[in-house]
Write a protein that holds these residues in place. Sequence first.
Motif, PDB file in Angstrom:
ATOM      1  N   UNK A 128       0.826  -1.207   0.000  1.00  0.00           N
ATOM      2  CA  UNK A 128       0.000   0.000   0.000  1.00  0.00           C
ATOM      3  C   UNK A 128       0.862   1.260   0.000  1.00  0.00           C
ATOM      4  N   UNK A 129       1.983   1.227   0.734  1.00  0.00           N
ATOM      5  CA  UNK A 129       2.886   2.384   0.763  1.00  0.00           C
ATOM      6  C   UNK A 129       3.472   2.644  -0.617  1.00  0.00           C
ATOM      7  N   UNK A 130       3.831   1.583  -1.324  1.00  0.00           N
ATOM      8  CA  UNK A 130       4.371   1.734  -2.675  1.00  0.00           C
ATOM      9  C   UNK A 130       3.307   2.272  -3.630  1.00  0.00           C
ATOM     10  N   UNK A 131       2.084   1.736  -3.510  1.00  0.00           N
ATOM     11  CA  UNK A 131       0.976   2.205  -4.353  1.00  0.00           C
ATOM     12  C   UNK A 131       0.692   3.675  -4.073  1.00  0.00           C
ATOM     13  N   UNK A 132       0.704   4.054  -2.794  1.00  0.00           N
ATOM     14  CA  UNK A 132       0.454   5.436  -2.411  1.00  0.00           C
ATOM     15  C   UNK A 132       1.522   6.364  -2.987  1.00  0.00           C
ATOM     16  N   UNK A 133       2.784   5.951  -2.887  1.00  0.00           N
ATOM     17  CA  UNK A 133       3.877   6.770  -3.424  1.00  0.00           C
ATOM     18  C   UNK A 133       3.726   6.962  -4.931  1.00  0.00           C
ATOM     19  N   UNK A 134       3.325   5.892  -5.631  1.00  0.00           N
ATOM     20  CA  UNK A 134       3.129   5.995  -7.082  1.00  0.00           C
ATOM     21  C   UNK A 134       1.962   6.924  -7.408  1.00  0.00           C
ATOM     22  N   UNK A 135       0.880   6.823  -6.621  1.00  0.00           N
ATOM     23  CA  UNK A 135      -0.291   7.668  -6.858  1.00  0.00           C
ATOM     24  C   UNK A 135       0.043   9.139  -6.598  1.00  0.00           C
ATOM     25  N   UNK A 136       0.714   9.409  -5.470  1.00  0.00           N
ATOM     26  CA  UNK A 136       1.131  10.783  -5.182  1.00  0.00           C
ATOM     27  C   UNK A 136       2.085  11.298  -6.261  1.00  0.00           C
ATOM     28  N   UNK A 137       3.008  10.430  -6.691  1.00  0.00           N
ATOM     29  CA  UNK A 137       3.997  10.829  -7.691  1.00  0.00           C
ATOM     30  C   UNK A 137       3.378  11.172  -9.032  1.00  0.00           C
ATOM     31  N   UNK A 138       2.191  10.630  -9.310  1.00  0.00           N
ATOM     32  CA  UNK A 138       1.527  10.906 -10.575  1.00  0.00           C
ATOM     33  C   UNK A 138       0.813  12.241 -10.626  1.00  0.00           C
ATOM     34  N   UNK A 139       0.812  12.971  -9.503  1.00  0.00           N
ATOM     35  CA  UNK A 139       0.091  14.242  -9.489  1.00  0.00           C
ATOM     36  C   UNK A 139       0.777  15.296 -10.352  1.00  0.00           C
ATOM     37  N   UNK A 140       2.104  15.303 -10.336  1.00  0.00           N
ATOM     38  CA  UNK A 140       2.847  16.342 -11.032  1.00  0.00           C
ATOM     39  C   UNK A 140       2.650  16.327 -12.537  1.00  0.00           C
ATOM     40  N   UNK A 141       2.669  15.126 -13.141  1.00  0.00           N
ATOM     41  CA  UNK A 141       2.563  15.052 -14.602  1.00  0.00           C
ATOM     42  C   UNK A 141       1.167  15.424 -15.078  1.00  0.00           C
TER      43      UNK A 141
END
Length: 325
Positions: A12-25
């Motif tokens: 879940x932490x990895x999924x969350x990091x990926x989801x947060x990371x997708x905000x910028x693009x």
Amino acid sequence: MQASGRNAGLGLALVSACAFGGSGVAAKPLIEAGLDPLHMVWLRVAGAALVLSPLAWRHRDLVLRKPALLAGFGLVAVAGVQAFYFASLSRIPVGVALLLEYLGPALLLGWIRFVQRKPVTRAAAAGAAVAVLGLACVVQIWAGLSLDPLGVLLGLAAACCQAFYFVFADQGADGDGAPDPIGVIAYGMLVGTLVMTVIARPWEMDWGVLAGQAAVGDTTMPAAALLAWVVLIATVFAYLTGVVSVRKLSPQVAGVVACLEAVVATVLAWVLLGEHLATWQIVGGALVLGGAFIAQSSRATPPGAADPAVLDPKGGKDREPTGAR
């Protein structure tokens, strides 16, 4: 059972990091299309609050049970991180501001050890150090060494707010009446919206941007679709998975894994927006991954057993590490 819960928390932490990371693009094309950065933040938080408002009503008992937690999560973990980061961004280079914000996990370890007087695993401390070094490479901090002091202070304030995101997310997780994370996030978004409304003044926004198209690399997409991604995936989904991961892991481990957000954001910008990675950024990404792996490799100590891998601020080694639930 504990191992499976930990693995689920790590996932879940990895999924969350990926989801947060997708905000910028998704957010950057909207900003380039004409949205003010603060207006983008307001749309993100207010949109999430609107989506979660039915769930806020369902968990309305939290207003009386956990008012301080809800207010703190909204003010600090939602509005505080965003406002201080963008204020810092206006005075110092983007990469340096991002690195300062992601000092949050390191500050979190200091809070746990020296303020809460709880032990910190050596794996988490080493992982945080490696991750911060990797982040310095990812954002190429040496490109902005002449820094505005106020900008640095604002960036550190964003880091403090980010650290408290993990503290608030873990509050009451072990008790019988642990607040539902969905309710906490729903009310946090509502509080954050109120705060960001005062800061961003959305009545001055160019709403016409949302009805048009925005360029994503070599293609264009409806601005409304990009906003939906930011709200639903990079905010609602990211916060939900992030808070649950903190409760299944520990604030210190989840905080280090969250550093992957910066790496994900950089890689997605490379793939989708054509912002190519330098060699040092690739090296930095590998270091962040290594730091996250080191941090999550810590293991809980059985009750009553001594753990030599725990840094106890009082000098002893017979206390249970924070990560044990």
